[in-house]
Design a protein around this motif. Structure first.
Motif, PDB file in Angstrom:
ATOM      1  N   LEU A  42      -7.831  22.595 -14.013  1.00 44.03           N
ATOM      2  CA  LEU A  42      -7.696  21.308 -13.494  1.00 44.03           C
ATOM      3  C   LEU A  42      -7.347  21.297 -11.924  1.00 44.03           C
ATOM      4  N   LEU A  43      -7.738  20.244 -11.171  1.00 41.11           N
ATOM      5  CA  LEU A  43      -7.135  19.928  -9.844  1.00 41.11           C
ATOM      6  C   LEU A  43      -5.743  18.965  -9.974  1.00 41.11           C
ATOM      7  N   LEU A  44      -4.718  19.269  -9.687  1.00 41.51           N
ATOM      8  CA  LEU A  44      -3.537  18.221  -9.430  1.00 41.51           C
ATOM      9  C   LEU A  44      -3.116  18.009  -8.154  1.00 41.51           C
ATOM     10  N   GLY A  45      -2.654  16.743  -7.690  1.00 40.03           N
ATOM     11  CA  GLY A  45      -2.027  16.579  -6.416  1.00 40.03           C
ATOM     12  C   GLY A  45      -1.799  15.144  -6.242  1.00 40.03           C
ATOM     13  N   THR A  46      -1.937  14.688  -4.881  1.00 38.45           N
ATOM     14  CA  THR A  46      -1.220  13.472  -4.554  1.00 38.45           C
ATOM     15  C   THR A  46      -2.343  12.780  -4.024  1.00 38.45           C
ATOM     16  N   VAL A  47      -2.269  11.378  -4.073  1.00 42.32           N
ATOM     17  CA  VAL A  47      -3.507  10.535  -3.616  1.00 42.32           C
ATOM     18  C   VAL A  47      -2.619   9.659  -2.407  1.00 42.32           C
ATOM     19  N   HIS A  48      -3.386   9.584  -1.310  1.00 46.38           N
ATOM     20  CA  HIS A  48      -3.020   8.848  -0.238  1.00 46.38           C
ATOM     21  C   HIS A  48      -4.084   7.842   0.127  1.00 46.38           C
ATOM     22  N   GLY A  49      -4.137   6.542  -0.387  1.00 50.80           N
ATOM     23  CA  GLY A  49      -5.183   5.965  -0.123  1.00 50.80           C
ATOM     24  C   GLY A  49      -6.705   6.421  -0.851  1.00 50.80           C
ATOM     25  N   ALA A  50      -7.497   6.735   0.196  1.00 56.62           N
ATOM     26  CA  ALA A  50      -8.894   7.421  -0.327  1.00 56.62           C
ATOM     27  C   ALA A  50      -8.760   8.995  -0.302  1.00 56.62           C
ATOM     28  N   HIS A  51      -7.487   9.223   0.198  1.00 51.23           N
ATOM     29  CA  HIS A  51      -7.290  10.868   0.710  1.00 51.23           C
ATOM     30  C   HIS A  51      -6.685  11.551  -0.602  1.00 51.23           C
ATOM     31  N   MET A  52      -6.628  12.806  -0.634  1.00 51.20           N
ATOM     32  CA  MET A  52      -6.014  13.717  -1.490  1.00 51.20           C
ATOM     33  C   MET A  52      -5.677  15.020  -1.214  1.00 51.20           C
ATOM     34  N   ILE A  53      -4.434  15.316  -1.731  1.00 47.15           N
ATOM     35  CA  ILE A  53      -3.873  16.695  -1.452  1.00 47.15           C
ATOM     36  C   ILE A  53      -3.657  17.454  -2.759  1.00 47.15           C
ATOM     37  N   ILE A  54      -4.463  18.724  -2.642  1.00 47.50           N
ATOM     38  CA  ILE A  54      -4.533  19.237  -3.982  1.00 47.50           C
ATOM     39  C   ILE A  54      -3.386  20.238  -3.775  1.00 47.50           C
ATOM     40  N   THR A  55      -2.336  20.032  -4.752  1.00 47.69           N
ATOM     41  CA  THR A  55      -1.176  20.811  -4.695  1.00 47.69           C
ATOM     42  C   THR A  55      -1.104  22.036  -5.782  1.00 47.69           C
ATOM     43  N   GLU A  56      -1.887  21.816  -6.571  1.00 51.14           N
ATOM     44  CA  GLU A  56      -1.714  22.860  -7.662  1.00 51.14           C
ATOM     45  C   GLU A  56      -3.035  22.801  -8.363  1.00 51.14           C
ATOM     46  N   VAL A  57      -3.384  24.091  -9.029  1.00 53.04           N
ATOM     47  CA  VAL A  57      -4.484  24.020 -10.008  1.00 53.04           C
ATOM     48  C   VAL A  57      -3.849  24.824 -11.316  1.00 53.04           C
ATOM     49  N   THR A  58      -4.510  24.448 -12.563  1.00 50.87           N
ATOM     50  CA  THR A  58      -4.367  25.191 -13.705  1.00 50.87           C
ATOM     51  C   THR A  58      -5.375  26.249 -13.678  1.00 50.87           C
ATOM     52  N   VAL A  59      -5.084  27.413 -14.159  1.00 50.05           N
ATOM     53  CA  VAL A  59      -5.965  28.495 -14.338  1.00 50.05           C
ATOM     54  C   VAL A  59      -6.496  28.865 -15.679  1.00 50.05           C
TER      55      VAL A  59
END
Length: 158
Positions: A42-59
């Motif tokens: 999975l891709l986990l992270g934060t949302v900023h309007g339409a933008h995204m920051i991927i902060t972590e992934v599951t392996v």
């Protein structure tokens, strides 16, 4: 770092940033050898309007199905991590999409990938499009997928 950190739609209306730790996780799962199996999570992270920051992934977990040309993520371990991050961050860190590897230098999605992405995008509780990343040996394929539309391929920002 082999992979580029910043990505955007061609019109620059959606930006995605991948944390260094995410790129390191991707690097550690590249299929360089003929014996290497596909990996994903999975891709986990934060949302900023339409933008995204991927902060972590599951392996991959021991319960996932991994073969040379196939990866099936089993929900239990990945879902538990995503829910824990959601709760610990009071809903700030969220599920943003999926990633997996391909044994290609510059990966391209298969028909199965596209079908699965559309199904997953349709299940999003927040109605947002899903981010899909394929990790190749020399590059990434980054795409935004909506349930009823074809994907929008993102470009690296240098």
């Amino acid at each position: 770092m082999l992979f580029l950190r910043y990505w955007a739609t061609p019109d620059r209306r959606v930006l995605v940033s991948l944390n260094e730790s995410v790129l390191e996780d991707f690097q550690s799962h590249i299929q360089n050898l003929p014996s290497d199996h596909e990996a994903g999570g999975l891709l986990l992270g934060t949302v900023h309007g339409a933008h995204m920051i991927i902060t972590e992934v599951t392996v991959p977990t021991l319960k996932d199905k991994q073969c040379r040309y196939f990866f099936e993520r089993m929900p239990f371990g990945h879902r538990a991590i995503a829910e824990a991050r959601w709760r610990a961050s009071a809903g700030i860190i969220r599920y943003l999409g999926e990633w997996h590897t391909h044994p290609q230098d510059h990966p391209t999605p298969s028909g199965l990938d596209r079908t699965e992405w559309a199904l997953l995008a349709g299940k999003r509780a927040d109605g947002r499009p899903m981010l899909a990343i394929i990790v190749g040996r020399q590059g990434l394929h980054v795409e935004i997928v909506s349930p009823n539309e074809s994907g929008l391929i993102m470009e690296p920002i240098f």
